[in-house]
Scaffold this active site. Sequence first.
Site, PDB file in Angstrom:
ATOM      1  N   ASN A 116       0.233 -14.936  -5.894  1.00  0.00           N
ATOM      2  CA  ASN A 116       1.112 -15.376  -7.163  1.00  0.00           C
ATOM      3  C   ASN A 116       0.230 -15.890  -7.931  1.00  0.00           C
ATOM      4  OD1 ASN A 116       3.857 -15.399  -7.891  1.00  0.00           O
ATOM      5  ND2 ASN A 116       3.726 -17.406  -7.408  1.00  0.00           N
ATOM      6  N   ILE A 125       5.802 -10.240 -15.005  1.00  0.00           N
ATOM      7  CA  ILE A 125       5.800 -10.438 -13.664  1.00  0.00           C
ATOM      8  C   ILE A 125       6.186 -11.693 -13.245  1.00  0.00           C
ATOM      9  CG2 ILE A 125       4.458 -10.096 -11.686  1.00  0.00           C
ATOM     10  CD1 ILE A 125       2.719  -7.932 -13.076  1.00  0.00           C
ATOM     11  N   PRO A 126       7.158 -12.307 -13.060  1.00  0.00           N
ATOM     12  CA  PRO A 126       7.709 -13.547 -12.893  1.00  0.00           C
ATOM     13  C   PRO A 126       7.221 -14.211 -11.725  1.00  0.00           C
ATOM     14  CG  PRO A 126       9.592 -11.832 -12.204  1.00  0.00           C
ATOM     15  CD  PRO A 126       8.440 -11.261 -12.540  1.00  0.00           C
ATOM     16  N   CYS A 127       6.131 -14.749 -11.645  1.00  0.00           N
ATOM     17  CA  CYS A 127       5.330 -15.591 -10.665  1.00  0.00           C
ATOM     18  C   CYS A 127       6.033 -16.896 -10.694  1.00  0.00           C
ATOM     19  CB  CYS A 127       4.183 -15.621 -10.812  1.00  0.00           C
ATOM     20  SG  CYS A 127       3.348 -15.973 -12.351  1.00  0.00           S
ATOM     21  N   HIS A 128       6.639 -17.456 -11.807  1.00  0.00           N
ATOM     22  CA  HIS A 128       7.457 -18.730 -12.053  1.00  0.00           C
ATOM     23  C   HIS A 128       8.647 -18.870 -11.208  1.00  0.00           C
ATOM     24  CE1 HIS A 128       9.204 -15.989 -15.167  1.00  0.00           C
ATOM     25  NE2 HIS A 128      10.333 -16.885 -15.156  1.00  0.00           N
TER      26      HIS A 128
END
Length: 159
Positions: A116, A125-128
């Site tokens: 991540n 690419i929503p790593c949050h």
Amino acid sequence: MWTLIESPVGPLRLVEQDGAITAIEFSPFRDGTGRPLGERADDAPLLVEAARQLREYFARERTEFDLPLAPVGSAWQRSVWAQLVAIGYGETASYGEIAARLGKTNAASRAVGTANGANPIPIVIPCHRVIGANGTLTGYAGGLDRKQLLLSLEQAALF
């Protein structure tokens, strides 16, 4: 090729290579990351489109991105990043949940976290959207303040 845009989380550098977005970088930018940048190209069609979609996202007008992506990483990292895209707008998942989706035990949570953190295309690419098992915000390459801002932006848009 690359361009810069302003955003609520600070300046972002968008990088394109061979017709796909390969990186979105938070300021301060770190050159020498191993990613080829090439020339600045503010009018390159894909970079213009990526900038437009990001502006729509920050304006709470877009919940999904439609961009060709080519994140560089190992097979494991790419499998984790594919799971991140499956986390819905305004939703969150824990590192353990991502590990389970990949058929791994909770012990793989740390490996999920490492992958991540290596995500080269944050926001799209929503790593949050990945949080600790107890619901707390944990590490974010862009900083916890940015992570909180992104999550708050999405959750506020839902209400």
